[in-house]
Scaffold this active site. Structure first.
Site, mmCIF file in Angstrom:
data_model
loop_
_atom_site.group_PDB
_atom_site.id
_atom_site.type_symbol
_atom_site.label_atom_id
_atom_site.label_comp_id
_atom_site.label_asym_id
_atom_site.label_seq_id
_atom_site.Cartn_x
_atom_site.Cartn_y
_atom_site.Cartn_z
ATOM 1 N N ASP A 59 0.836 -1.197 0.000
ATOM 2 C CA ASP A 59 0.000 0.000 0.000
ATOM 3 C C ASP A 59 0.877 1.256 0.000
ATOM 4 O OD1 ASP A 59 -2.997 1.008 0.865
ATOM 5 O OD2 ASP A 59 -1.447 2.246 1.770
ATOM 6 N N TYR A 64 2.912 9.807 0.133
ATOM 7 C CA TYR A 64 3.834 9.154 1.064
ATOM 8 C C TYR A 64 5.302 9.343 0.683
ATOM 9 C CZ TYR A 64 -0.253 6.443 2.694
ATOM 10 O OH TYR A 64 -1.468 6.040 3.177
ATOM 11 N N LYS A 94 -2.911 6.070 -4.182
ATOM 12 C CA LYS A 94 -4.018 6.953 -3.830
ATOM 13 C C LYS A 94 -3.900 8.325 -4.475
ATOM 14 C CE LYS A 94 -3.933 4.689 0.682
ATOM 15 N NZ LYS A 94 -2.536 4.244 0.645
ATOM 16 N N HIS A 127 -7.884 9.516 -1.718
ATOM 17 C CA HIS A 127 -7.234 9.497 -0.408
ATOM 18 C C HIS A 127 -8.092 10.118 0.693
ATOM 19 C CE1 HIS A 127 -2.883 9.265 1.300
ATOM 20 N NE2 HIS A 127 -3.767 9.006 2.244
#
Length: 329
Positions: A59, A64, A94, A127
């Site tokens: 994931d 990120y 996302k 997200h």
């Protein structure tokens, strides 16, 4: 080595995603890549180690900063023969709120695919159920950059991404029952997944029941409370009730939490760069929690890890974050 890896991997159950382009199976435990500081070399090493241990579900998100390292790790795993093909993996990324505009959805997914060095995702998620000014990637969100999402046009763009074969499934993250109900009222392709904070200290009973009734799989971020991260809490791993249950079963608190999430029919997304903890986190499928355990877990005081107010900085046009999330996130 390949035979041993296959035997471990085959022990991890899978769930069939609905609304996907053909059959898509998602392993019921995922390796999370959200971190305060994603050091590329450390993440690559951890991903390779996790693949050796049997993890196949990874994931990530554009926000990120982990997509590049994850992509490099996948390429290295293929080169080393740790996996036979990219098809052996389940990869999620996302759409960040600054790209949650109809005309930016496809370019954002294409950028993620380039960064990951992949031709397709298995799952692409919105997200957050909000939109911010294009180009604004700061978090917490600045209130003056927030705007209500045009759900219909953004979701139509997500559906087009699936039709184009750039992602096998689409879904959402941090959506309340009310937001999901709205989305389901007009979606041509319903969301396959809703990824939310979920653990024994924030059990999300109403939301998980709603998702189950509507064929939406819940994936759980921070199933251990993200202890040690800037957004995390110690309240899960340090919970005395969970410690007592772990001691009774001869398990770790982490294993109790992950088993509990799994028994709710949800999929935990757990992060660790430690080989032994990575291994322990997979050892949750050959035992069960008892009714007594459930009674105790049911009495744990509930509170979310990150209050809604902390998601948005203090200045801007909105009186409260409730205006953006229907008071229900």
């Amino acid at each position: 080595m390949t035979t041993a890896l296959n035997s471990v991997t085959n022990k991890i159950p899978k769930m069939e995603l609905s609304s996907s382009s053909g059959p898509v199976s998602m392993p019921v435990i995922g390796f999370g890549t959200a971190a305060d500081n994603n050091d590329g070399a450390t993440l690559i090493s951890a991903v390779l180690e996790s693949i050796k241990l049997g993890y196949r579900h990874f994931d990530t998100a554009s926000a990120y900063g982990s997509e590049q390292a994850l992509g490099e790790a996948i390429a290295e795993a293929l080169r080393l023969g740790l996996i036979a093909s990219r098809d052996d993996l389940f990869i999620t990324s996302k759409l960040w709120p600054s790209e949650a505009h109809a005309h930016l959805v496809l370019p954002s997914l294409q950028k993620s695919l380039r960064t990951l060095q992949l031709e397709y995702l298995d799952l692409y998620l919105i997200h957050w159920p909000i939109t911010v000014t294009p180009g604004k990637r700061e978090f917490p969100f600045d209130k003056q950059d927030l705007m209500p999402m045009d759900f219909k046009s953004v979701w139509a763009a997500m559906e087009e991404c699936q039709r184009l074969g750039l992602t096998k499934s689409i879904g959402v993250s941090n959506f309340s029952c009310k937001k999901l109900e709205n989305l389901l009222s007009f979606a041509t392709i319903p969301p396959s997944v809703n990824q939310v904070e979920m653990n024994p200290v924030w059990q999300q009973k109403k939301l998980t029941q709603f998702c189950k009734a509507n064929g939406i799989i819940v994936t759980a971020f921070s199933p251990l409370g993200a202890k040690g991260s800037s957004w995390g809490t110690n309240d899960v791993m340090d919970n005395e009730v969970l410690k007592e249950i772990a001691k009774t079963h001869g398990k770790t608190v982490a294993q109790v939490c992950l088993r509990w999430v799994y028994e709710q029919g949800a999929v935990p997304i757990v992060k660790s760069y430690n080989k032994e903890r990575l291994k322990e986190n997979l050892q949750i499928f050959d035992w069960e929690l008892s009714e007594d355990d459930y009674d105790k877990i049911g009495q744990i005081k509930q509170h979310r890890m990150m209050p809604k107010e902390e998601l948005v900085s203090a200045h801007g046009p909105y009186k409260s974050v409730e205006e953006l999330w229907d008071g229900e996130l």
